[in-house]
Design an enzyme around this catalytic site. Structure first.
Site, PDB file in Angstrom:
ATOM      1  NE  ARG A  86     -38.939  55.333  18.081  1.00 16.08           N
ATOM      2  CZ  ARG A  86     -39.513  54.872  16.974  1.00 16.08           C
ATOM      3  NH1 ARG A  86     -38.788  54.191  16.084  1.00 16.08           N
ATOM      4  NH2 ARG A  86     -40.788  55.057  16.739  1.00 16.08           N
ATOM      5  CG  ASP A 117     -36.009  54.846  12.168  1.00 13.41           C
ATOM      6  OD1 ASP A 117     -35.281  55.176  13.121  1.00 13.41           O
ATOM      7  OD2 ASP A 117     -36.845  53.913  12.243  1.00 13.41           O
ATOM      8  CB  VAL A 142     -29.599  49.139   8.498  1.00 11.07           C
ATOM      9  CG1 VAL A 142     -29.818  50.619   8.790  1.00 11.07           C
ATOM     10  CG2 VAL A 142     -30.123  48.271   9.644  1.00 11.07           C
ATOM     11  CG  ASN A 175     -28.210  55.316  16.387  1.00 11.25           C
ATOM     12  OD1 ASN A 175     -27.803  55.236  17.545  1.00 11.25           O
ATOM     13  ND2 ASN A 175     -29.499  55.468  16.098  1.00 11.25           N
ATOM     14  CE1 TYR A 220     -27.973  46.056  21.960  1.00 13.91           C
ATOM     15  CE2 TYR A 220     -26.696  45.721  23.969  1.00 13.91           C
ATOM     16  CZ  TYR A 220     -27.189  46.561  22.982  1.00 13.91           C
ATOM     17  OH  TYR A 220     -26.894  47.909  23.026  1.00 13.91           O
ATOM     18  CE  LYS A 249     -25.269  47.384  19.967  1.00 13.18           C
ATOM     19  NZ  LYS A 249     -25.376  48.378  18.877  1.00 13.18           N
ATOM     20  CB  THR A 267     -33.274  55.250  24.253  1.00 15.65           C
ATOM     21  OG1 THR A 267     -32.765  53.908  24.328  1.00 15.65           O
ATOM     22  CG2 THR A 267     -32.112  56.238  24.169  1.00 15.65           C
TER      23      THR A 267
END
Length: 280
Positions: free
Chosen positions: A19, A40, A63, A89, A154, A158, A189
């Site tokens: 997605r 996924d 992952v 991703n 978060y 990153k 998204t």
């Protein structure tokens, strides 16, 4: 080299491909002739997506699990050949103040957003180095260059992805393996469910990120920011004293975007999935 020439025939693996940005990227690359494998953790959705888009390989991929990742990459190489591009991703973005963030959510963010990227990169590079070619593209965020209240962990994840990817570019310089980061701004998204995007910057679309990835494959470089305006503002803010940068961020709406302005009810479904909770 244009995008079609650069992409045509390449074997591309995309994590979190069922997605959002992952799917948009897979679709755009497939349209240019790439051979696509999407993995996924949502097994049902990835199979539905893979079947609907007729991707060459699709299936379950956790992952955070080395065996799962290795097995998926093995299947890709058995089925469609050596991996040319690996796009890490998969990522999650739970929101809220740090003191309200359960420890298991903190660990989940770091496991998926940081360890998952490091693991995927490690496994991909091990396959690419003997061939002297390959490209690792890690989906980071402009949050990796800034700080947004309500996204502390978060943001940290990153920042880690950017530092990791930049370091590998130097560590493996001259080997033929390339490393790139993509830094999207807020993107339309599920990650943005219930978040009110305000201020002068528009949210990006998943297709904008896909276009950036295609550009990186055609002409590799260390990083690309999406959108250009958001990237320019991020870099400009980084040159300011922190107090001035914070004030500018507040003026652009960042202070409450992921705290008081969030529609909790609208965001509830995504938050439960991101946190690994069962849906109602």
């Amino acid at each position: 080299m244009n995008g079609h020439t650069a992409v045509n025939g390449k074997v591309v693996v995309i994590t979190g491909g069922a997605r959002g940005i992952g799917l948009a990227t897979a679709t755009a690359l497939a349209a240019l002739g790439a051979r696509i494998a999407i993995g996924d953790v949502d097994e049902t959705t990835v199979k539905e997506t893979g079947t609907a888009h007729d991707f060459e390989v699709y299936g379950h991929l956790d992952v955070t699990d080395a065996a799962s990742f290795e097995q998926f990459l093995d299947e890709v190489e058995r089925t469609i050949g050596p991996i040319d591009v690996l796009i890490n991703n998969a990522g999650i973005m739970p929101t809220g103040k740090l003191v309200d963030e359960p420890d298991q959510v903190t660990r989940r963010i770091l496991d998926i957003n940081v360890y998952g990227v490091i693991l995927g990169t490690k496994l991909g590079v091990a396959r690419m180095l003997p061939r002297g070619s390959g490209h690792i593209i890690n989906i980071a965020s402009l949050a990796g260059e800034t700080h947004l209240p309500g996204l502390a962990t978060y943001n940290a994840s990153k920042h880690a992805v950017l530092g990791f990817t930049d370091t590998l570019g130097e560590e493996y310089r001259g080997t033929g393996v390339r490393f790139s980061s993509v830094l999207p701004t807020l993107t339309n998204t599920e990650l943005l469910s219930g978040v009110q995007s305000k201020g002068v910057m528009r949210a990006a679309e998943p297709e904008d990120i896909a276009a950036a990835v295609i550009g990186l494959i055609a002409k590799p470089r260390a990083k690309v920011r999406v959108t250009k305006l958001a990237g320019f503002i991020s870099q400009a803010v980084g040159l300011l004293p922190q107090s001035a940068g914070d004030a500018l961020g507040r003026a652009l709406g960042s202070g409450q975007a992921f705290l008081g302005d969030v529609d909790a009810e609208e965001r509830k479904k995504y938050e439960r999935r991101a946190r690994g909770e069962r849906a109602d």
